[in-house]
Design a protein around this motif. Structure first.
Motif, short mmCIF file in Angstrom:
data_model
loop_
_atom_site.label_atom_id
_atom_site.label_comp_id
_atom_site.label_asym_id
_atom_site.label_seq_id
_atom_site.Cartn_x
_atom_site.Cartn_y
_atom_site.Cartn_z
N PHE A 31 -52.14 -38.13 -104.62
CA PHE A 31 -52.80 -38.74 -105.79
C PHE A 31 -54.25 -38.29 -105.85
N LEU A 32 -54.92 -38.34 -104.71
CA LEU A 32 -56.32 -37.96 -104.65
C LEU A 32 -56.51 -36.48 -105.01
N ALA A 33 -55.58 -35.63 -104.60
CA ALA A 33 -55.67 -34.20 -104.94
C ALA A 33 -55.61 -33.99 -106.45
N VAL A 34 -54.70 -34.69 -107.12
CA VAL A 34 -54.59 -34.56 -108.58
C VAL A 34 -55.84 -35.13 -109.26
N VAL A 35 -56.30 -36.28 -108.79
CA VAL A 35 -57.48 -36.91 -109.37
C VAL A 35 -58.71 -36.02 -109.20
N LEU A 36 -58.91 -35.49 -108.01
CA LEU A 36 -60.08 -34.65 -107.77
C LEU A 36 -60.00 -33.32 -108.52
N ALA A 37 -58.80 -32.78 -108.66
CA ALA A 37 -58.65 -31.55 -109.46
C ALA A 37 -59.05 -31.84 -110.91
N GLY A 38 -58.62 -32.96 -111.44
CA GLY A 38 -59.01 -33.36 -112.79
C GLY A 38 -60.50 -33.58 -112.91
N THR A 39 -61.08 -34.15 -111.87
CA THR A 39 -62.52 -34.39 -111.86
C THR A 39 -63.28 -33.07 -111.94
N LEU A 40 -62.88 -32.12 -111.12
CA LEU A 40 -63.57 -30.83 -111.11
C LEU A 40 -63.43 -30.09 -112.44
N VAL A 41 -62.24 -30.16 -113.02
CA VAL A 41 -62.01 -29.45 -114.27
C VAL A 41 -62.85 -30.05 -115.40
N THR A 42 -62.82 -31.37 -115.56
CA THR A 42 -63.55 -31.97 -116.68
C THR A 42 -65.05 -32.06 -116.41
N TYR A 43 -65.45 -32.25 -115.18
CA TYR A 43 -66.88 -32.27 -114.87
C TYR A 43 -67.48 -30.89 -115.07
N GLY A 44 -66.64 -29.87 -115.00
CA GLY A 44 -67.09 -28.51 -115.27
C GLY A 44 -67.18 -28.20 -116.75
N GLY A 45 -66.78 -29.13 -117.60
CA GLY A 45 -66.93 -28.96 -119.04
C GLY A 45 -65.66 -28.61 -119.79
N MET A 105 -65.84 -38.90 -117.56
CA MET A 105 -66.26 -38.90 -118.96
C MET A 105 -67.33 -39.95 -119.26
N SER A 106 -67.47 -40.93 -118.39
CA SER A 106 -68.35 -42.02 -118.76
C SER A 106 -69.38 -42.41 -117.70
N ALA A 107 -69.09 -42.28 -116.44
CA ALA A 107 -69.97 -42.85 -115.43
C ALA A 107 -70.63 -41.84 -114.51
N LEU A 108 -69.97 -40.77 -114.19
CA LEU A 108 -70.51 -39.82 -113.21
C LEU A 108 -71.79 -39.17 -113.75
N PRO A 109 -72.88 -39.23 -112.99
CA PRO A 109 -74.14 -38.66 -113.48
C PRO A 109 -74.02 -37.17 -113.77
N GLY A 110 -74.57 -36.76 -114.92
CA GLY A 110 -74.58 -35.35 -115.29
C GLY A 110 -73.35 -34.89 -116.03
N THR A 111 -72.47 -35.79 -116.40
CA THR A 111 -71.24 -35.37 -117.06
C THR A 111 -71.54 -34.70 -118.41
N PRO A 112 -70.85 -33.61 -118.72
CA PRO A 112 -71.11 -32.91 -119.98
C PRO A 112 -70.33 -33.49 -121.16
N ALA A 113 -69.76 -34.68 -121.02
CA ALA A 113 -68.94 -35.26 -122.08
C ALA A 113 -69.78 -35.53 -123.34
#
Length: 186
Positions: A50-64, A105-113
């Motif tokens: 679960f964490l692997a999928v969540v972190l992969a999603g985090t990296l992809v969307t945090y990257g823009g 998308m909403s809380a992580l500092p520096g998000t490009p959303a």
């Protein structure tokens, strides 16, 4: 894989058929071989998957990368991981959305959303405004989301539900189900 193509052509396999074999292997390798390494790292620990999928999603969307594109990138990887660990496939959208549509998308500092970028000129802030609160909120969202995924996966496992479809219903039980009877007569 080009050596495979050359080998097939050298034994008189038609070019189009040799290309089809190589293309099929490349498609299979794209979704299977990358996750074999992931499984070696995580084992079949469900929380780690679960964490692997969540972190992969985090990296992809945090990257823009947009959420729409991220789903198409993460779904094949997640399906292969979930299938190997026999985690119900119906939990995959939740795992992907936890990593792509919540804290990144909403809380992580520096998000490009975009929803964070639009009010910045009005409030005179930067993407890194309130980093402490953002990190705390992100941690709460991750913790609650992973707890919920683990809870639902545990309930599914206790019910005997794995990666595939729901367990089949016995014909006698289906015949007595009022919804089945109503739809069968309509």
């Amino acid at each position: 894989l080009y050596s495979l193509y050359d080998a097939l052509v050298s034994i008189n396999v038609p070019n189009d058929k040799a290309r089809a074999v190589v293309d099929a292997m490349e498609r299979d390798m794209a979704t299977t071989l990358a996750t074999k390494q992931d499984l070696e790292i995580t084992g079949k620990d469900r929380m780690a998957l679960f964490l692997a999928v969540v972190l992969a999603g985090t990296l992809v969307t945090y990257g823009g990368v947009s959420l729409f594109v991220a789903m198409f990138v993460l779904a094949p990887m997640g399906q292969a991981l979930f299938k190997a660990a026999d985690i119900p496939n119906r939990l995959l959208p939740g795992a992907v959305m936890l990593g792509t549509a919540t804290f990144t998308m909403s809380a992580l500092p520096g998000t490009p959303a975009i929803q964070n970028a639009i009010p910045m000129p009005f409030f005179g802030t930067t993407p890194f405004a309130a980093p402490g609160l953002g990190i705390i909120a992100s941690a709460i969202m991750i913790a609650f989301g992973l707890w919920w995924l683990a809870y639902r996966e545990g309930a599914a496992r206790r019910a005997g539900i794995g990666y595939g479809f729901e367990p089949p219903v016995a014909p006698g039980e289906a015949a007595e189900d009022p919804m089945v009877r109503e739809r069968a007569t309509a």
